[in-house]
Design an enzyme around this catalytic site. Structure first.
Site, PDB file in Angstrom:
ATOM      1  CD  GLU A  82       5.209   9.974   2.133  1.00  0.00           C
ATOM      2  OE1 GLU A  82       6.011   9.561   3.152  1.00  0.00           O
ATOM      3  OE2 GLU A  82       4.289   9.181   1.714  1.00  0.00           O
ATOM      4  CE  LYS A  98       6.002   8.590   6.671  1.00  0.00           C
ATOM      5  NZ  LYS A  98       5.743   8.024   5.558  1.00  0.00           N
ATOM      6  CB  CYS A 150       2.513   8.845   4.337  1.00  0.00           C
ATOM      7  SG  CYS A 150       1.611   7.644   2.993  1.00  0.00           S
ATOM      8  CB  SER A 183      -6.499 -18.371 -23.801  1.00  0.00           C
ATOM      9  OG  SER A 183      -6.934 -17.892 -22.641  1.00  0.00           O
ATOM     10  CG  ASP A 205      -6.719 -15.733 -15.354  1.00  0.00           C
ATOM     11  OD1 ASP A 205      -7.650 -15.218 -14.615  1.00  0.00           O
ATOM     12  OD2 ASP A 205      -6.230 -16.647 -15.116  1.00  0.00           O
TER      13      ASP A 205
END
Length: 655
Positions: free
Chosen positions: A45, A75, A136, A317, A321
């Site tokens: 697209e 579209k 899409c 750290s 995470d």
């Protein structure tokens, strides 16, 4: 016999406004399709541009053959939910089965020799088959065009898409395509964008060809390649045999057939008896852990090579995470080295440009990581040797350039300014301070780390005599963003964040996966902003937040995906958690969450751009448009919850 057709579809890593690069990738895909003898090539697209018709902007597919435009198909059904705001940019074509004349711009007229071409809802009718177009989101819509097109004799459906990656989403896309051709038969070509188009999403390829409910050819979901072409040879007679059993002629009295544009062209050859066709394949989907290791890694590489910077810097750290972010960068380096081994010249060229060495050729991931990835552990007097060692060990395992920085001098300097001005010296809670003092002292440490991260990102290469600067990586997960469990303008404030759309639960599973996949073993699961108590960490995330990460994930999905407010969420959770919590305990957690969410929602207005990976992301920029100033008392909603809790207590007492 003239019934077998070879078709091609592709995934392209297009980039907004990169006209020359986009043009070259399109041409390359056409060349590859021709090399494989394909008679039809489908692209993703908006691989080129939108079109203005009668001063209205449309998202269109342009179908052409031998320098002639056959038709322009706008579209009709727009994507206007989630991360998409398509109606902001385009208008839908609402005239079903209607075709108008489109007057070509002069520059196109000079190329094609045409003045006008058909524009609207129509299909191509070749000598041997009929081809229809979806774009899409039309595949995902309950009124998908392929339904009526199939009933009207269209045998080949094509879908040009720009579909983004979310964890656990790929199977939905495949199931929709298989379903589209299971119901009434047909051949379905799916093309998709790939890569980071300069934004928070990653488009994950998966170009495919399906026939009569079976996928017969597919491309990769994650790849560093800019151009991938998938070809397949399929038999039109298989479609006709399938439909001859299942489909009946349309009986509606007002049936309106598809408008057809006749094309003097055949997709099949006259003598194709010995031309083999592609057979059904099994689609093995990636696990969520594999998706995390691949999607964000590809996204990071696209961002780095296109940003003009020379690497990444991550405050490491030793927690879940930041360790996850480090592992994703390592995974990126693994993918890059593999691409070089597979003779991907574009990847090698990009690597050499990033590291500033035209002769460099990476041999293994640790070596490349040392060139483009810097990690730093920013210790304070509240840090334990355990987390410091874990960060150091992980950096050693992945090969990053690692720095140990002590922030106490900066923290004391800032506190000294405050004390000099006010005459007051704040204390931590464990030393007799108030909650407000305790939080302020934590925030000072967190914000100092952000300032130092940017300082070292800008000047650490300069200090070692190397050119360029580093992109700072953030490492706050989606659950912490949802509750605001982070300091505004701390190390969560960065240039980009590869895990900002991923839950803590998934990140923990991802680290276990990395232990086996990459033999990486150093990570832990808590932050250290408060002083140690008897040598032990006194601060844990889940205790601070008042709920577990798995509970937060459930609440996040109910808030965003199920559109629940406090009361409707309570009504659902008393059943979901009935074996774990009483209605009163559920009420406490729901009310606690909405207080945290509403108090901290302002943090989302400045949150670091993050990789979009979850359907319940609170990203304020383009996905989760909400106020950032709430009535944090939730008076009416909480009163409704309390009334229901009282009723449940009365019912228990009566029983």
């Amino acid at each position: 016999m003239g019934r077998k057709v070879t078709v091609a579809t592709c995934s392209l890593n297009q980039w907004s406004l990169d006209f020359e690069g986009n043009y070259e990738r399109i041409l390359k895909s056409i060349e590859i399709a021709k090399t494989h003898q394909a008679k039809y090539r489908l692209g993703p697209e908006l691989e080129i541009w939108p079109i203005m018709h009668q001063n209205v902007r449309y998202n269109c597919r342009v179908l052409f053959l031998n320098r002639k435009i056959l038709l322009i198909r706008p579209k009709m059904l727009m994507a206007n939910q989630g991360i998409y705001r398509e109606l902001r940019w385009f208008s839908p074509w609402n005239l079903q089965r209607n075709v108008e004349e489109y007057f070509l711009p002069r520059i196109i007229q000079e190329v094609t020799g045409q003045d006008t071409v058909p524009f609207g809802d129509c299909v191509l009718s070749t000598k041997d088959t009929c081809i229809g177009t979806e774009i899409c989101a039309e595949l995902w819509n309950p009124r998908s065009p392929h339904v009526n097109m199939g009933l009207d004799g269209v045998e080949i459906f094509t879908n040009s898409s720009a579909s983004h990656h979310e964890l656990r989403k790929a199977n939905q896309r495949v199931d929709l395509i298989k379903s589209a051709t299971t119901k009434s038969g047909g051949i379905y070509l799916y093309a998709n964008q790939r890569g980071c188009d300069g934004d928070r999403v990653y488009y994950d390829g998966c170009a495919m060809v399906a026939i009569n409910g079976d996928v017969v050819a597919r491309g990769a979901q994650f790849s560093l390649g800019d151009v991938e072409v998938v070809t397949a040879t399929v038999d039109l007679e298989d479609v006709r045999s399938f439909r001859g059993e299942l489909c009946q002629p349309l009986l509606e009295s007002e049936h309106k057939p598809c408008r057809r544009v006749r094309v003097d062209f055949s997709l099949s050859a006259c003598d194709d008896v010995y031309l083999p066709t592609h057979q059904p394949i099994i689609w093995n989907f990636h696990t969520p852990e594999e998706e995390i290791s691949l999607g964000p890694a590809c996204w990071l590489w696209d961002y780095l090579r296109r940003s003009g910077q020379t690497g990444f810097l991550l405050p490491l750290s030793g927690g879940v995470d930041s360790s996850s972010t480090a592992c994703i960068v390592h995974s990126m380096c693994v993918l890059l080295c593999q691409a070089v081994k597979d003779s991907n010249t574009q990847v090698l060229s990009d690597i050499r440009r990033v590291v500033g060495d035209d002769s460099y050729c990476p041999q293994e991931a640790r070596e490349l990581c040392g060139r483009i990835f810097t990690t730093c552990y920013m210790a304070s007097e509240n840090s334990s040797s355990e987390t410091q060692n874990r960060a150091k060990d992980l950096a050693c395992q992945i090969g990053s350039t690692h720095l140990n920085i002590n922030i106490d001098m900066a923290v004391k300097g800032i506190l000294g300014i405050f004390t000099m001005v006010t005459g007051m010296c704040p204390r931590f809670r464990v030393n007799g301070g108030s909650h407000r003092e305790n939080l302020a002292l934590q925030n000072i440490q967190a914000r100092v780390r952000m300032v130092l991260a940017y300082l070292f990102a800008q000047l650490s290469l300069w200090a070692s005599g190397r050119p360029g600067g580093l992109l700072v990586l953030g490492s706050a997960n989606v659950d912490e963003s949802l509750t605001g469990y982070f300091t505004k303008y701390d190390c969560s404030s960065a240039d980009i964040n590869p895990i900002g759309g991923i839950s803590k639960t998934d990140l923990k599973s991802f680290l276990l996966y990395c232990t086996e996949r990459f033999q990486l073993t150093s990570h832990c699961s808590y932050s250290e902003l408060e002083p140690l108590t008897d040598g032990q960490v006194s601060q844990t995330d889940e205790a601070d937040m008042g709920m577990t990460y798995s509970e937060l994930s459930m609440i996040g999905r109910l808030r965003k995906i199920s559109k629940c407010g406090p009361f409707s969420m309570f009504c659902k959770l008393i059943h979901i958690w009935k074996d774990l919590l009483s209605p009163m305990e559920v009420a406490q957690k729901v009310k606690h969450f909405f207080r945290m969410y509403s108090v901290n929602r302002h943090k989302m207005t400045t949150v670091t751009p993050s990789y979009h990976a979850e359907g319940y992301s609170p990203d304020d920029n383009r996905f989760d448009h909400r106020p950032f100033l709430y009535n944090t008392l939730w008076t009416w909603q909480f009163r409704c919850i309390d009334n229901q809790v009282e009723i449940s207590v009365l019912c228990v007492n009566i029983t």
